[in-house]
Scaffold this motif. Structure first.
Motif, PDB file in Angstrom:
ATOM      1  N   PRO A  70      37.636  35.928  36.039  1.00 59.50           N
ATOM      2  CA  PRO A  70      36.855  36.386  37.199  1.00 59.50           C
ATOM      3  C   PRO A  70      36.875  37.919  37.307  1.00 59.50           C
ATOM      4  CG  PRO A  70      38.957  35.466  37.902  1.00 59.50           C
ATOM      5  CD  PRO A  70      38.842  35.189  36.434  1.00 59.50           C
ATOM      6  N   GLU A  71      35.804  38.438  37.875  1.00 61.71           N
ATOM      7  CA  GLU A  71      35.645  39.888  38.063  1.00 61.71           C
ATOM      8  C   GLU A  71      35.987  40.649  36.783  1.00 61.71           C
ATOM      9  OE1 GLU A  71      36.851  41.326  42.155  1.00 61.71           O
ATOM     10  OE2 GLU A  71      38.199  39.585  41.912  1.00 61.71           O
ATOM     11  N   PRO A  72      35.256  40.417  35.710  1.00 66.29           N
ATOM     12  CA  PRO A  72      35.616  41.027  34.430  1.00 66.29           C
ATOM     13  C   PRO A  72      35.588  42.554  34.454  1.00 66.29           C
ATOM     14  CG  PRO A  72      33.442  39.996  34.319  1.00 66.29           C
ATOM     15  CD  PRO A  72      34.050  39.570  35.606  1.00 66.29           C
ATOM     16  N   GLU A  73      34.701  43.160  35.251  1.00 65.28           N
ATOM     17  CA  GLU A  73      34.672  44.625  35.297  1.00 65.28           C
ATOM     18  C   GLU A  73      35.983  45.186  35.816  1.00 65.28           C
ATOM     19  OE1 GLU A  73      32.511  42.658  36.728  1.00 65.28           O
ATOM     20  OE2 GLU A  73      30.547  42.975  35.765  1.00 65.28           O
ATOM     21  N   ARG A  74      36.509  44.572  36.881  1.00 65.18           N
ATOM     22  CA  ARG A  74      37.780  45.047  37.437  1.00 65.18           C
ATOM     23  C   ARG A  74      38.948  44.684  36.528  1.00 65.18           C
ATOM     24  NH1 ARG A  74      41.835  42.952  40.727  1.00 65.18           N
ATOM     25  NH2 ARG A  74      40.763  40.942  40.844  1.00 65.18           N
ATOM     26  N   ARG A  75      38.925  43.475  35.985  1.00 69.93           N
ATOM     27  CA  ARG A  75      40.023  43.049  35.118  1.00 69.93           C
ATOM     28  C   ARG A  75      40.091  43.881  33.844  1.00 69.93           C
ATOM     29  NH1 ARG A  75      44.007  40.193  37.572  1.00 69.93           N
ATOM     30  NH2 ARG A  75      43.178  38.490  38.836  1.00 69.93           N
ATOM     31  N   ALA A  76      38.953  44.364  33.355  1.00 70.76           N
ATOM     32  CA  ALA A  76      38.957  45.181  32.140  1.00 70.76           C
ATOM     33  C   ALA A  76      39.714  46.485  32.341  1.00 70.76           C
ATOM     34  CB  ALA A  76      37.522  45.474  31.700  1.00 70.76           C
ATOM     35  N   ARG A  77      39.822  46.942  33.581  1.00 67.42           N
ATOM     36  CA  ARG A  77      40.539  48.190  33.867  1.00 67.42           C
ATOM     37  C   ARG A  77      42.022  47.966  34.123  1.00 67.42           C
ATOM     38  NH1 ARG A  77      35.772  48.766  36.964  1.00 67.42           N
ATOM     39  NH2 ARG A  77      36.913  48.232  38.877  1.00 67.42           N
ATOM     40  N   GLN A  78      42.473  46.708  34.084  1.00 69.36           N
ATOM     41  CA  GLN A  78      43.877  46.407  34.333  1.00 69.36           C
ATOM     42  C   GLN A  78      44.661  46.328  33.019  1.00 69.36           C
ATOM     43  OE1 GLN A  78      43.628  42.759  36.615  1.00 69.36           O
ATOM     44  NE2 GLN A  78      43.707  43.879  38.552  1.00 69.36           N
ATOM     45  N   ARG A  79      45.970  46.377  33.154  1.00 69.62           N
ATOM     46  CA  ARG A  79      46.847  46.285  31.999  1.00 69.62           C
ATOM     47  C   ARG A  79      47.388  44.848  31.874  1.00 69.62           C
ATOM     48  NH1 ARG A  79      47.297  51.509  33.787  1.00 69.62           N
ATOM     49  NH2 ARG A  79      47.190  53.093  32.129  1.00 69.62           N
ATOM     50  N   PRO A  80      47.906  44.476  30.705  1.00 65.34           N
ATOM     51  CA  PRO A  80      48.302  43.072  30.489  1.00 65.34           C
ATOM     52  C   PRO A  80      49.284  42.532  31.507  1.00 65.34           C
ATOM     53  CG  PRO A  80      48.211  44.234  28.398  1.00 65.34           C
ATOM     54  CD  PRO A  80      48.002  45.270  29.463  1.00 65.34           C
ATOM     55  N   HIS A  81      50.199  43.374  32.020  1.00 66.39           N
ATOM     56  CA  HIS A  81      51.197  42.839  32.955  1.00 66.39           C
ATOM     57  C   HIS A  81      50.583  42.422  34.283  1.00 66.39           C
ATOM     58  CE1 HIS A  81      51.024  47.053  34.426  1.00 66.39           C
ATOM     59  NE2 HIS A  81      51.396  46.522  35.584  1.00 66.39           N
ATOM     60  N   GLU A  82      49.347  42.847  34.544  1.00 65.30           N
ATOM     61  CA  GLU A  82      48.666  42.464  35.772  1.00 65.30           C
ATOM     62  C   GLU A  82      47.925  41.140  35.618  1.00 65.30           C
ATOM     63  OE1 GLU A  82      46.983  46.071  38.009  1.00 65.30           O
ATOM     64  OE2 GLU A  82      46.974  46.749  35.910  1.00 65.30           O
ATOM     65  N   TYR A  83      47.949  40.562  34.419  1.00 65.88           N
ATOM     66  CA  TYR A  83      47.321  39.279  34.153  1.00 65.88           C
ATOM     67  C   TYR A  83      48.372  38.174  34.243  1.00 65.88           C
ATOM     68  CZ  TYR A  83      42.924  41.255  32.299  1.00 65.88           C
ATOM     69  OH  TYR A  83      41.726  41.886  32.143  1.00 65.88           O
ATOM     70  N   SER A  84      47.944  36.988  34.587  1.00 61.11           N
ATOM     71  CA  SER A  84      48.826  35.827  34.485  1.00 61.11           C
ATOM     72  C   SER A  84      48.897  35.387  33.025  1.00 61.11           C
ATOM     73  CB  SER A  84      48.291  34.684  35.350  1.00 61.11           C
ATOM     74  OG  SER A  84      47.038  34.231  34.840  1.00 61.11           O
ATOM     75  N   GLY A  85      49.782  34.428  32.744  1.00 58.13           N
ATOM     76  CA  GLY A  85      49.926  33.968  31.364  1.00 58.13           C
ATOM     77  C   GLY A  85      48.644  33.369  30.813  1.00 58.13           C
TER      78      GLY A  85
END
Length: 613
Positions: free
Chosen positions: A414-429
């Protein structure tokens, strides 16, 4: 054996030398002053008539004692300064690191002479000077080693649990850097011996009436043209002992990298090897014949498998850990780690010979087991995905970034534009696994290799990842090679299953025939070990005794024979070939399970099975 013998000889000289030759080395004989070599005095005598050979032997104890003391000072101080930045505050740690860096940059010989001048002449000052001169290089090595260990999860967990600094160092840091530190210290002792002997030679080390090899060399140097043996003997002792220290270091380094001895596996006879085929004739996207992955010592982790994957097909590769599944996939992608070697009679992908042509690039995508090992924690996820398009497809930075966002959306983040600016530790497994799948889709892959993509994920996320892989295959038309040890996972996605054991494919069958039509005893045991929704409570699941073979442990017969309930003598002596038994059905077993024997499980008494196939 040479290093052990040399060490024992040095110890014997150090322990027994002063006892056996101490009086002779100290006896002054004015009638035998400055004599040459003779039967009475092997290396001659000095200016007081003392036997030089006896003095060289007696000096072994003093030289080794002082060398070991200096080494203890150097190693101890280096360990303290090396681990200090990890357990102290940030400012103090930076100060210690900078100080060590300056000392390492300072010329070692000048630093040694500077310390010797400060501590003054004598054996104590020489020990401190040589030992402290060794501290900076040891500290730098330990700092580099501890920096790599200190960031590990188990160290972070120890900190969170309140483990004290001393216990953190002793239990978690030092044991993990012990091997390289010991090797460095052992080999550095040669330099310590030479440095200490040099100080004694210059008159800054051992003082009369004590003596070591450096002092003896100083005393006899002015007679080198009259009695060269007497002058060269102490120097030869220094050189030979230094070589012993270096040899011990080499032995320890060799032992540190050694594993259990493995016997060479014989190469298959040419007439036993399958004839090469042209993979494109039957429409295969991937075709491998006699694929082998070999490591030093003749250990073959993959022992000559043959497989075909058709375009758009989903194939599962299953087996216990260590069966060779991941290495087989890495061999297809030319990613087998050094020093592994890949050999095959045929290895083709989309009509290209992978043995002679470049890698397939973005046409082959890998989805690894641990997404955090594939994603750089310091970079934004979108940037990492965009890099694939920039490097492999030649896309501009803007177009690559836009495609990264598009691919993240394609894998339902979800929200790929915002997620693309995040780093891996901000993602769930689960999101990290989706991001790695999106990375593989940055190109136009014709084959997606997913290596345990659902490991460590909960059931709901696991289902989402499997559904995503099925969608990716349907939308892109790419073939899928799904590697797993979980038959239930593979059955949900794949059409055909390859079962590996001991580096070999032992069975190939359609997913529809897996539950009741498996012919190999190993496959049936894997199926029986997985409970289903219809399994009655209290039912004993199938267990396989023993453990899978390590590379190099397999004998001449069937690799599953030591664990098989249907084993017979032929299984122990002859290895069965993978034989076609029907459409998409192959099995490598002398006594496969058929519909009749499946109803009557094998009973084993002694070495022979009583079941008749």
């Amino acid at each position: 054996m040479t290093a052990l013998s040399a060490c024992l000889l040095l110890v014997a000289f150090a322990v027994l030398g002063p006892v056996l030759f101490g009086d002779r080395a100290a006896r002054i004989d004015t009638d035998a002053i400055n004599q040459g070599s003779s039967a009475a005095h092997l290396l001659g005598t000095d200016q007081l008539g003392r036997d030089i050979a006896a003095r060289v032997v007696v000096a072994t104890r003093q030289t080794l004692r002082l060398t070991l003391l200096a080494a203890a000072v150097g190693v101890g101080g280096g360990l303290l300064l090396g681990v200090a930045p990890t357990v102290t505050g940030r400012r103090l740690g930076r100060l210690i690191t900078a100080t060590v860096g300056v000392l390492v940059a300072f010329p070692g010989l000048l630093f040694l002479l500077f310390l010797a001048t400060i501590f003054g002449v004598g054996s104590t000052g020489a020990v401190l000077a040589v030992g402290l001169a060794m501290v900076p290089p040891v500290a730098r090595l330990v700092q580099n080693l501890t920096a790599s260990v200190a960031g590990s999860d188990y160290v972070a967990a120890a900190r969170i649990l309140g483990v004290g600094r001393f216990r953190l160092v002793v239990r978690h840091l030092l044991p993990n850097i012990a091997e390289p530190s010991v090797l460095f210290a052992t080999q550095a002792m040669s330099g310590i011996l030479v440095a200490f002997s040099g100080l004694s030679f210059l008159g800054l080390g051992v003082q009369p009436p004590e003596y070591d090899w450096g002092r003896l060399l100083n005393e006899q140097l002015n007679r080198v043209y009259v009695n060269p043996v007497a002058a060269l003997a102490p120097g030869a002792a220094v050189v030979l002992t230094g070589l012993v220290f270096a040899l011990v270091g080499e032995v320890l380094a060799h032992a540190g990298g050694r594993r259990a001895p493995q016997r060479e596996e014989p190469e298959p006879r040419r007439d036993d090897m399958p004839a090469p085929t042209v993979p494109d004739e039957d429409g295969s996207l991937v075709s491998a014949r006699d694929l082998r992955v070999t490591f030093p010592g003749g250990r073959q982790a993959v022992r000559g498998i043959s497989l075909d994957i058709r375009a758009g097909e989903a194939v599962g590769l299953v087996g216990e850990s260590g069966s060779g599944k991941s290495l087989s996939a890495l061999a297809l992608a030319d990613l087998v780690p050094h020093p592994g070697q890949v050999r095959a009679r045929t290895l083709r992908f989309d009509g290209h010979d992978l043995r002679t042509e470049p890698k397939p690039g973005t046409e082959l995508a890998m989805v690894f087991q641990d997404p955090m090992a594939s994603l750089n924690p310091a970079l934004r996820v979108g940037r990492q995905l965009a890099e694939v398009a920039e490097v492999h497809l030649g896309a501009s930075r803007a177009r690559a970034a836009a495609r990264a966002v598009d691919r993240l959306g394609a894998v339902r983040i979800p929200e790929p534009e915002r997620r693309a600016r995040q780093r891996p530790h901000e993602y769930s497994g689960g999101m990290r696994q989706r991001a790695v799948i999106a990375m593989g889709l940055m190109g136009e892959p014709k084959l997606v290799v997913a290596d345990e993509p659902t490991t460590a994920l909960d059931v709901s996320v696991q289902r989402q990842v499997l559904d995503l892989l099925a969608e990716v295959r349907e939308d892109s038309g790419a073939a899928l090679l799904l590697i797993s040890h979980d038959l239930a996972v593979v059955s949900q996605v794949c059409e055909r299953i390859l079962v590996m054991y001991g580096g070999l494919i032992v069975e190939e069958l359609p997913v529809s025939a897996l539950a009741a039509g498996a012919a190999h005893p190993y496959t049936r045991a894997l199926v029986g070990a997985v409970p289903t929704m219809t399994t009655e409570p209290g039912t004993d699941l199938v267990t396989i005794p023993g453990r899978p073979p390590e590379p190099g442990e397999t004998g001449p017969g069937c690799p599953f024979a030591p664990r098989c309930a249907r084993v017979r003598e032929r299984c122990r002596t002859d290895a069965p070939a993978l034989t076609t038994t029907g459409p998409d059905r192959k099995v490598a077993c002398w006594y496969p399970v058929d519909e009749v024997t499946a109803r009557a499980p094998a009973r084993t008494t002694g070495r022979e099975s009583e079941t008749t196939p």
